[in-house]
Design an enzyme around this catalytic site. Structure first.
Site, PDB file in Angstrom:
ATOM      1  N   LYS A  84     -30.249  37.875 -38.075  1.00  0.00           N
ATOM      2  CA  LYS A  84     -29.335  36.807 -37.653  1.00  0.00           C
ATOM      3  C   LYS A  84     -30.158  35.670 -37.062  1.00  0.00           C
ATOM      4  O   LYS A  84     -30.941  35.870 -36.124  1.00  0.00           O
ATOM      5  CB  LYS A  84     -28.392  37.380 -36.605  1.00  0.00           C
ATOM      6  CG  LYS A  84     -27.051  36.739 -36.524  1.00  0.00           C
ATOM      7  CD  LYS A  84     -26.188  37.617 -35.648  1.00  0.00           C
ATOM      8  CE  LYS A  84     -24.923  36.981 -35.255  1.00  0.00           C
ATOM      9  NZ  LYS A  84     -24.310  37.717 -34.145  1.00  0.00           N
TER      10      LYS A  84
HETATM   11  C1  E4P Z   1     -20.969  37.467 -33.976  1.00  0.00           C
HETATM   12  O1  E4P Z   1     -21.744  37.462 -34.878  1.00  0.00           O
HETATM   13  C2  E4P Z   1     -20.985  36.464 -32.881  1.00  0.00           C
HETATM   14  O2  E4P Z   1     -22.188  36.488 -32.208  1.00  0.00           O
HETATM   15  C3  E4P Z   1     -19.829  36.738 -31.951  1.00  0.00           C
HETATM   16  O3  E4P Z   1     -18.664  36.928 -32.720  1.00  0.00           O
HETATM   17  C4  E4P Z   1     -19.625  35.654 -30.902  1.00  0.00           C
HETATM   18  O4  E4P Z   1     -18.433  35.922 -30.217  1.00  0.00           O
HETATM   19  P1  E4P Z   1     -18.052  35.227 -28.816  1.00  0.00           P
HETATM   20  O5  E4P Z   1     -17.775  33.797 -29.050  1.00  0.00           O
HETATM   21  O6  E4P Z   1     -16.854  35.986 -28.362  1.00  0.00           O
HETATM   22  O7  E4P Z   1     -19.253  35.438 -27.908  1.00  0.00           O
END
Ligand code: E4P
Length: 259
Positions: free
Chosen positions: A83
Site C-alpha cells: 500500500k
Molecule cells: C483502508 O485501506 C484505509 O486505510 C482505511 O479504510 C481508512 O479508514 P479511516 O478513514 O476510517 O481511517
C-alpha cells in the site's frame, strides 16, 4: 462486490473468514497501532487466514524508502499487496513496483483524477476514502461513481477499493456505484448482518417452537403416549409404525433447507 476487512486484529479476521464472507484484508499504520506487536508477524498471520489480497502500508515518504519497505513486505507472503500513498514519490514507487511484478494499492485517494493517475502508474487497487470526504462535507461516493465510469470507458484493469467506510449504507452505495471492493471495519460487517426484525424473528420462532413442544408433551402425557417432537437440530426421525410416526398437529421437525 468483494468484501475486505479493514483491520489488523487477527481475531476479527478469523471470525469473518469463518463466516465465509472475507475476500481480503487492508491494514494501515493506524490500525496496526491499535493492536501493536510485530507488523510483519501480523501480516504473515493474516496471509495464512486469507488467500485474498492483504495490504501492507509503507511509511517512508521517499521513493527508495517505499521500495525498500514494499519489497520486504512482498517477501512475507505471495498475497501481500504493497500500500503506497498518493504522492509524486508514491506514483514513482507504484510504477517501479509494477515493473518488478509487485502488486500495489494506492491509498489516500480523494479525487477521481488521483485514482486515474494511480491506475496509469500501475496500481492494481485504487483506494478512495469515502468517509473522510463525507466528514468534510464532500460526497465521497461521487469519486467512486466517477472512477467506475472512467475505468469502464477505458477498460482499465485496476480495481476500485472503497475505503474509509463508516456505516452499512456506504457498502450498499459503493456496490451500486460499481466499486469492485469495499473494505470494512469489523463493526460495519456486523451491522450488515443484523436487522432488528431478523433478531426479533429468531427469538419469536424459538419461543413458538418451545410452546409447541410443551403443548405436545402435555398432550402426550395426558394420552399416555410418548412425545414425538424432536429438537430442531437433533435430526432424530420417529420410527415408522410407532405412535410418533403419525401426522399430528403440533408434530414437526426442521424443514429441509430451501423448503
Ligand atoms: C483502508 O485501506 C484505509 O486505510 C482505511 O479504510 C481508512 O479508514 P479511516 O478513514 O476510517 O481511517
Amino acid at each position: 462486490m468483494k468484501i475486505f476487512l479493514d483491520t489488523a486484529d487477527i481475531e476479527e479476521i478469523r471470525i469473518a473468514a469463518r463466516w465465509g464472507v472475507l475476500d481480503g484484508v487492508t491494514t494501515n499504520p493506524s490500525l496496526y497501532a491499535k493492536v501493536g506487536g510485530s507488523y510483519e508477524d501480523i501480516l504473515r498471520e493474516i496471509c495464512k487466514i486469507t488467500s485474498g489480497p492483504v495490504s501492507a502500508e509503507v511509511v517512508a515518504e521517499d521513493v527508495d524508502g517505499m521500495l525498500r519497505e514494499g519489497r520486504a513486505f512482498a517477501k512475507l507472503a505471495r498475497n501481500i499487496v504493497v500500500k503506497v500513498p498518493m504522492s509524486e514519490e508514491g506514483l514513482e514507487a507504484i510504477s517501479r513496483f509494477a515493473e518488478e511484478g509487485i502488486r500495489t494499492n494506492c491509498t489516500l485517494i480523494f479525487t477521481s483524477n488521483q485514482g486515474l493517475l494511480a491506475a496509469k502508474a500501475g496500481a492494481s487497487l485504487i483506494s478512495p476514502f469515502v468517509g473522510r470526504l463525507d466528514d468534510i462535507n464532500q460526497d465521497g461516493m461521487i469519486v467512486i461513481r466517477e472512477l467506475a465510469e472512467m475505468f469502464s470507458l477505458f477498460d482499465i484493469d485496476a480495481e476500485i477499493l472503497t475505503a474509509s467506510v463508516r456505516h452499512p449504507q456506504h457498502v450498499t452505495q459503493a456496490a451500486l456505484a460499481g466499486s469492485h471492493i469495499a473494505t470494512l471495519p469489523f463493526k460495519v460487517l456486523q451491522q450488515m448482518i443484523h436487522h432488528p426484525l431478523t433478531d426479533k424473528g429468531i427469538v419469536t420462532f424459538r419461543q413458538d417452537w418451545e410452546k409447541a413442544r410443551a403443548a405436545a408433551a402435555a398432550k402426550d402425557h395426558a394420552d399416555g403416549t410418548p412425545g414425538e417432537i424432536t429438537e430442531p437440530d437433533s435430526g432424530a426421525q420417529p420410527a415408522k409404525g410407532t405412535a410418533g410416526g403419525s401426522a399430528r398437529a403440533g408434530s414437526r421437525s426442521r424443514p429441509a433447507a430451501g423448503s
